[in-house]
Motif scaffolding. Structure first.
Motif, PDB file in Angstrom:
ATOM      1  N   PRO A  99       0.765  -1.548  -0.195  1.00 39.79           N
ATOM      2  CA  PRO A  99       0.204  -0.215  -0.244  1.00 39.79           C
ATOM      3  C   PRO A  99       0.550   0.981   0.188  1.00 39.79           C
ATOM      4  CG  PRO A  99      -0.320  -1.199   2.438  1.00 39.79           C
ATOM      5  CD  PRO A  99       0.650  -1.816   1.381  1.00 39.79           C
ATOM      6  N   GLY A 100       0.574   2.108  -1.282  1.00 41.42           N
ATOM      7  CA  GLY A 100       1.404   2.844  -0.851  1.00 41.42           C
ATOM      8  C   GLY A 100       2.539   3.337  -1.536  1.00 41.42           C
ATOM      9  N   LYS A 101       2.455   2.127  -2.466  1.00 40.31           N
ATOM     10  CA  LYS A 101       3.605   2.406  -3.614  1.00 40.31           C
ATOM     11  C   LYS A 101       3.954   3.689  -4.218  1.00 40.31           C
ATOM     12  CE  LYS A 101       3.054  -0.703  -7.023  1.00 40.31           C
ATOM     13  NZ  LYS A 101       2.870  -2.214  -7.614  1.00 40.31           N
ATOM     14  N   LYS A 102       3.089   4.009  -4.952  1.00 35.94           N
ATOM     15  CA  LYS A 102       3.345   5.038  -5.400  1.00 35.94           C
ATOM     16  C   LYS A 102       3.887   6.469  -4.516  1.00 35.94           C
ATOM     17  CE  LYS A 102       0.192   3.904  -8.263  1.00 35.94           C
ATOM     18  NZ  LYS A 102      -1.984   3.923  -9.690  1.00 35.94           N
ATOM     19  N   TYR A 103       3.093   6.353  -4.055  1.00 35.30           N
ATOM     20  CA  TYR A 103       4.149   7.826  -2.730  1.00 35.30           C
ATOM     21  C   TYR A 103       5.575   7.665  -2.657  1.00 35.30           C
ATOM     22  CZ  TYR A 103      -0.656   8.758  -2.913  1.00 35.30           C
ATOM     23  OH  TYR A 103      -2.431   9.277  -3.314  1.00 35.30           O
ATOM     24  N   PHE A 104       6.157   6.167  -2.164  1.00 32.72           N
ATOM     25  CA  PHE A 104       6.336   6.042  -1.719  1.00 32.72           C
ATOM     26  C   PHE A 104       7.833   5.927  -3.040  1.00 32.72           C
ATOM     27  CE2 PHE A 104       4.866   3.548   1.875  1.00 32.72           C
ATOM     28  CZ  PHE A 104       5.924   4.710   2.598  1.00 32.72           C
ATOM     29  N   ARG A 105       7.626   5.683  -4.303  1.00 34.44           N
ATOM     30  CA  ARG A 105       8.895   5.997  -5.376  1.00 34.44           C
ATOM     31  C   ARG A 105       8.824   7.023  -5.061  1.00 34.44           C
ATOM     32  NH1 ARG A 105       5.139   2.116  -9.685  1.00 34.44           N
ATOM     33  NH2 ARG A 105       5.773   0.081  -8.738  1.00 34.44           N
ATOM     34  N   THR A 106       7.937   8.140  -4.812  1.00 32.69           N
ATOM     35  CA  THR A 106       8.152   9.484  -5.497  1.00 32.69           C
ATOM     36  C   THR A 106       9.431  10.048  -4.014  1.00 32.69           C
ATOM     37  OG1 THR A 106       5.473  10.121  -6.042  1.00 32.69           O
ATOM     38  CG2 THR A 106       7.739  11.973  -6.050  1.00 32.69           C
ATOM     39  N   ILE A 107       8.848   9.244  -3.233  1.00 32.40           N
ATOM     40  CA  ILE A 107       9.900  10.339  -1.816  1.00 32.40           C
ATOM     41  C   ILE A 107      11.384   9.767  -2.022  1.00 32.40           C
ATOM     42  CG2 ILE A 107      10.264   9.745   0.705  1.00 32.40           C
ATOM     43  CD1 ILE A 107       7.291   9.774   0.809  1.00 32.40           C
ATOM     44  N   TYR A 108      11.561   8.670  -2.733  1.00 28.42           N
ATOM     45  CA  TYR A 108      12.703   7.808  -2.977  1.00 28.42           C
ATOM     46  C   TYR A 108      13.302   8.699  -4.142  1.00 28.42           C
ATOM     47  CZ  TYR A 108      11.632   4.443   1.097  1.00 28.42           C
ATOM     48  OH  TYR A 108      11.898   4.202   2.199  1.00 28.42           O
ATOM     49  N   PHE A 109      12.856   9.262  -4.747  1.00 23.95           N
ATOM     50  CA  PHE A 109      12.943   9.849  -5.906  1.00 23.95           C
ATOM     51  C   PHE A 109      13.591  10.751  -6.246  1.00 23.95           C
ATOM     52  CE2 PHE A 109      12.540  12.030 -10.145  1.00 23.95           C
ATOM     53  CZ  PHE A 109      14.057  11.060 -11.076  1.00 23.95           C
ATOM     54  N   LEU A 110      12.410  11.787  -5.016  1.00 22.32           N
ATOM     55  CA  LEU A 110      13.094  13.042  -5.352  1.00 22.32           C
ATOM     56  C   LEU A 110      14.210  13.472  -4.542  1.00 22.32           C
ATOM     57  CD1 LEU A 110       9.517  14.765  -3.948  1.00 22.32           C
ATOM     58  CD2 LEU A 110      10.415  14.767  -5.974  1.00 22.32           C
ATOM     59  N   PRO A 111      14.851  13.228  -3.521  1.00 21.73           N
ATOM     60  CA  PRO A 111      16.157  13.609  -3.540  1.00 21.73           C
ATOM     61  C   PRO A 111      17.110  13.564  -4.266  1.00 21.73           C
ATOM     62  CG  PRO A 111      15.395  12.176  -1.362  1.00 21.73           C
ATOM     63  CD  PRO A 111      14.160  11.697  -2.461  1.00 21.73           C
ATOM     64  N   SER A 112      16.651  12.284  -5.187  1.00 30.03           N
ATOM     65  CA  SER A 112      18.054  12.851  -6.798  1.00 30.03           C
ATOM     66  C   SER A 112      18.247  14.025  -7.437  1.00 30.03           C
ATOM     67  CB  SER A 112      18.203  11.997  -7.720  1.00 30.03           C
ATOM     68  OG  SER A 112      16.224  11.865  -8.139  1.00 30.03           O
ATOM     69  N   LEU A 113      17.183  15.174  -7.524  1.00 34.64           N
ATOM     70  CA  LEU A 113      16.103  16.070  -8.546  1.00 34.64           C
ATOM     71  C   LEU A 113      17.228  17.478  -7.338  1.00 34.64           C
ATOM     72  CD1 LEU A 113      12.858  15.446  -9.703  1.00 34.64           C
ATOM     73  CD2 LEU A 113      14.591  14.952 -10.168  1.00 34.64           C
ATOM     74  N   VAL A 114      17.624  16.835  -5.974  1.00 33.97           N
ATOM     75  CA  VAL A 114      18.076  18.269  -5.186  1.00 33.97           C
ATOM     76  C   VAL A 114      19.568  18.838  -6.101  1.00 33.97           C
ATOM     77  CG1 VAL A 114      18.853  19.022  -3.384  1.00 33.97           C
ATOM     78  CG2 VAL A 114      16.667  17.620  -3.507  1.00 33.97           C
ATOM     79  N   PRO A 115      19.595  20.061  -5.807  1.00 33.59           N
ATOM     80  CA  PRO A 115      20.609  20.397  -6.805  1.00 33.59           C
ATOM     81  C   PRO A 115      21.844  19.958  -5.898  1.00 33.59           C
ATOM     82  CG  PRO A 115      19.199  22.232  -7.242  1.00 33.59           C
ATOM     83  CD  PRO A 115      18.547  21.373  -6.527  1.00 33.59           C
ATOM     84  N   MET A 116      23.140  19.548  -6.846  1.00 33.80           N
ATOM     85  CA  MET A 116      24.489  19.626  -5.701  1.00 33.80           C
ATOM     86  C   MET A 116      24.968  20.596  -4.241  1.00 33.80           C
ATOM     87  SD  MET A 116      25.293  16.489  -6.138  1.00 33.80           S
ATOM     88  CE  MET A 116      25.478  14.768  -7.382  1.00 33.80           C
TER      89      MET A 116
END
Length: 305
Positions: A99-116
């Motif tokens: 349950p809620g795996k779509k939200y967790f996918r977003t949560i785990y991917f978002l940090p990779s978009l943060v500029p270095m």
């Protein structure tokens, strides 16, 4: 070659010409020019003077160069397996019907978009020995251990203690595994369901199916992410440079090869010397890539072979 084949060739070259121009200007030309400048004494502000192999002879006795290489190898040896294992574990977990795996996918991917640079500033605070979030979570554990063992144990001062500086950088690097997770999840979608059904009929549990079905099928994806992790680890620059105001860190424990190249180029104005280091780093990455390819060749399963 017929007229139609010549026409197809011209049209093909026309369509890929933007990529060819970009490759020549941003990759091929810098590589060739770096090779030439590595045999010169070039201070950026004056014309290059040919000095033969002097730069390479100086590298053999340059203690900072060897320390930067050691730091780079040490960081890569720890960060590559940790990041690869974490990304694979998260991808397998997110591929389950939870349950809620779509939200967790977003949560785990978002940090990779943060500029270095932003990531470096964030982790500079998180790894702060006195006020950082990491030590705030570790402090209750160290307090319990201190009481049980009757010795004083305190959380590490990540960015001040040379023994923990590179480990702190590894933690910061694990923040951005989202890209690898997405690639792993794409590979997991290609695992035939029939293989899992056959494994169920044979009485295999989750771990057996993962070991004997999932991992062999996605082995090309593991190889790809491993090679990309290898290249990225040997080019680490922005995060340690921002976190330690110059990238050297305590006792130069965060002086990596890329940082040393930058310092030699723009601080010491030794472009020829920096080009020699760059070429050595390129050859090291190329050699490690070829070795990894050779060692993993028989363990990689490609569909249809």
């Amino acid at each position: 070659m017929t007229g139609q084949e010549k026409y197809n060739l011209r049209m093909g070259l026309l369509f890929i010409s933007p990529w060819l121009c970009g490759f020549i200007l941003t990759a091929l030309y810098p590589l060739v020019s770096s090779l030439g400048l590595s045999f010169t004494d070039y201070s950026v502000l004056s014309k290059p003077v040919f000095v033969g192999t002097d730069n390479y002879r100086d590298l053999a006795t340059d203690e900072l160069f060897w320390q930067s290489l050691w730091n780079t190898f040490y960081f890569a040896a720890i960060s590559i397996p940790l990041n690869l294992g974490l990304a694979l574990a998260l991808a397998i977990m997110l591929n389950l019907n939870l349950p809620g795996k779509k939200y967790f996918r977003t949560i785990y991917f978002l940090p990779s978009l943060v500029p270095m640079v932003c990531l470096a500033v964030l982790w500079q605070w998180m790894l702060n020995g006195r006020l950082g979030l990491i030590n705030a979570m570790l402090r209750p554990i160290t307090d319990v251990l201190s009481a049980v063992l009757e010795v004083s144990i305190s959380p590490p001062n990540w960015l001040v203690d040379p023994a923990y500086a590179k480990l702190g950088l590894v933690l910061a690097g694990m923040w951005g595994v989202g890209n690898a997770v997405v690639i792993f999840m794409a590979g997991l979608q290609d695992v035939p369901r029939a293989l899992y059904d056959a494994a169920d009929l044979d009485g295999c549990n989750f771990w057996q199916k993962t070991r004997h079905v999932t991992l062999p099928i996605i082995s090309p994806v593991i190889y790809f992410n491993g090679i990309m992790g290898l290249i990225g680890s040997f080019q680490v620059f922005a995060v340690p440079y921002v976190m330690t105001d110059g990238g050297e860190g305590p006792a130069r424990s965060l002086l990596f090869a890329a940082t040393y190249i930058f310092n030699k180029t723009f601080r010491s104005l030794s472009m020829g010397y920096a080009c020699a280091i760059s070429l050595i780093l390129f050859l090291i990455i190329l050699a490690l890539t070829l070795v990894a390819t050779k060692l993993t060749k028989r363990h990689i399963h490609y569909e249809g072979k």
